[in-house]
Design a protein around this motif. Structure first.
Motif, PDB file in Angstrom:
ATOM      1  N   GLY A  91      38.012  26.604  59.014  1.00 50.95           N
ATOM      2  CA  GLY A  91      38.384  28.106  58.287  1.00 50.95           C
ATOM      3  C   GLY A  91      37.765  27.906  56.942  1.00 50.95           C
ATOM      4  O   GLY A  91      37.235  27.080  56.291  1.00 50.95           O
ATOM      5  N   ASN A  92      37.326  29.532  56.464  1.00 50.40           N
ATOM      6  CA  ASN A  92      36.690  29.638  55.442  1.00 50.40           C
ATOM      7  C   ASN A  92      37.719  29.647  54.251  1.00 50.40           C
ATOM      8  O   ASN A  92      38.681  30.311  54.601  1.00 50.40           O
ATOM      9  N   LYS A  93      37.467  28.956  53.260  1.00 52.57           N
ATOM     10  CA  LYS A  93      38.189  29.096  52.058  1.00 52.57           C
ATOM     11  C   LYS A  93      38.129  30.415  51.301  1.00 52.57           C
ATOM     12  O   LYS A  93      36.867  30.794  50.851  1.00 52.57           O
ATOM     13  N   LYS A  94      39.127  30.971  51.105  1.00 52.83           N
ATOM     14  CA  LYS A  94      39.357  32.532  50.617  1.00 52.83           C
ATOM     15  C   LYS A  94      39.250  32.176  49.076  1.00 52.83           C
ATOM     16  O   LYS A  94      39.897  31.188  48.544  1.00 52.83           O
ATOM     17  N   SER A  95      38.273  32.782  48.588  1.00 54.11           N
ATOM     18  CA  SER A  95      38.230  32.504  47.063  1.00 54.11           C
ATOM     19  C   SER A  95      38.609  33.961  46.079  1.00 54.11           C
ATOM     20  O   SER A  95      38.820  33.637  44.903  1.00 54.11           O
ATOM     21  N   LEU A  96      38.476  35.092  46.582  1.00 53.97           N
ATOM     22  CA  LEU A  96      38.708  36.337  45.930  1.00 53.97           C
ATOM     23  C   LEU A  96      40.384  36.651  45.839  1.00 53.97           C
ATOM     24  O   LEU A  96      40.778  37.105  47.015  1.00 53.97           O
ATOM     25  N   SER A  97      40.767  36.401  44.759  1.00 49.76           N
ATOM     26  CA  SER A  97      42.329  36.646  44.575  1.00 49.76           C
ATOM     27  C   SER A  97      42.613  38.231  44.639  1.00 49.76           C
ATOM     28  O   SER A  97      41.641  38.953  44.507  1.00 49.76           O
ATOM     29  N   ALA A  98      43.579  38.671  44.895  1.00 45.96           N
ATOM     30  CA  ALA A  98      44.122  40.180  44.870  1.00 45.96           C
ATOM     31  C   ALA A  98      44.052  40.623  43.395  1.00 45.96           C
ATOM     32  O   ALA A  98      43.407  41.765  43.262  1.00 45.96           O
ATOM     33  N   LYS A  99      44.191  39.589  42.591  1.00 46.47           N
ATOM     34  CA  LYS A  99      44.047  40.118  41.294  1.00 46.47           C
ATOM     35  C   LYS A  99      42.508  40.340  40.664  1.00 46.47           C
ATOM     36  O   LYS A  99      42.245  41.342  40.276  1.00 46.47           O
ATOM     37  N   SER A 100      41.820  39.386  41.235  1.00 48.86           N
ATOM     38  CA  SER A 100      40.357  39.506  40.786  1.00 48.86           C
ATOM     39  C   SER A 100      39.707  40.950  41.652  1.00 48.86           C
ATOM     40  O   SER A 100      39.088  41.569  40.942  1.00 48.86           O
ATOM     41  N   MET A 101      40.344  41.147  42.775  1.00 56.23           N
ATOM     42  CA  MET A 101      39.786  42.339  43.448  1.00 56.23           C
ATOM     43  C   MET A 101      39.991  43.533  42.873  1.00 56.23           C
ATOM     44  O   MET A 101      39.222  44.677  42.593  1.00 56.23           O
ATOM     45  N   LEU A 102      41.450  43.556  42.132  1.00 55.76           N
ATOM     46  CA  LEU A 102      41.852  44.761  41.605  1.00 55.76           C
ATOM     47  C   LEU A 102      41.081  45.089  40.088  1.00 55.76           C
ATOM     48  O   LEU A 102      40.730  45.949  39.744  1.00 55.76           O
TER      49      LEU A 102
END
Length: 164
Positions: free
Chosen positions: A2-13
């Motif tokens: 599995g790919n480790k997700k690094s972009l949180s919803a907070k960072s995206m916003l």
């Protein structure tokens, strides 16, 4: 694997609202600029429209060179951030300069002033806008995360440009 997700919803916003802010600024300037020049300077609307169009085209032609400059940069603060921070000063100065009422003695002087300030402002804006858009590539190595962030940013960008 599995790919480790690094972009949180907070960072995206945070990224999306940064794009929103820049585009809102651009939208307000572009909306008011022609009205200001025609009402305060007495400039011809079609002449102002042509000047703005030429400035936008010139700025878009400069974009690849600005992007290349950013790609070749190597600052301790990062690749994009210095350009965004440094662009704030010429943008503030040029925005102020664009909206100063001057009593021009000739129409030629007025149109030269409008052309130079509009052209320089659009190029200065590219130094803020290009790295802001380019930050997305640095936020995450995962294409799916970048697409989600781009979707949110583009949605807010559309709102920002329609608000003015």
């Amino acid at each position: 694997m599995g790919n480790k997700k690094s972009l949180s919803a907070k960072s995206m916003l945070i990224y999306a609202f940064g794009i929103f802010g820049i585009q809102l600024f651009i939208g307000y300037i572009n909306t008011y600029q022609s009205q200001f020049y025609t009402s305060m300077f007495g400039a011809d609307l079609m002449a102002v429209a042509v000047i703005i169009l030429v400035a936008k085209i010139t700025s878009s032609l400069a974009d690849p060179f600005i992007g290349n400059l950013i790609d070749r940069s190597n600052f301790k603060m990062g690749k994009m951030r210095p350009f965004i921070l440094i662009s704030a000063f010429p943008l503030a100065f040029l925005t102020t300069l664009m909206f100063v009422v001057i009593d021009f003695k000739t129409n030629t002087g007025m149109y030269i002033y409008i052309t130079i300030t509009t052209l320089l402002w659009n190029i200065a804006m590219s130094f803020a806008d290009i790295p802001s858009q380019g930050l997305l590539a640095l936020l995450s190595a995962d294409a799916e995360e970048r697409n989600k962030a781009a979707g949110v940013a583009n949605f807010l960008k559309s709102i920002a440009l329609s608000v003015p």
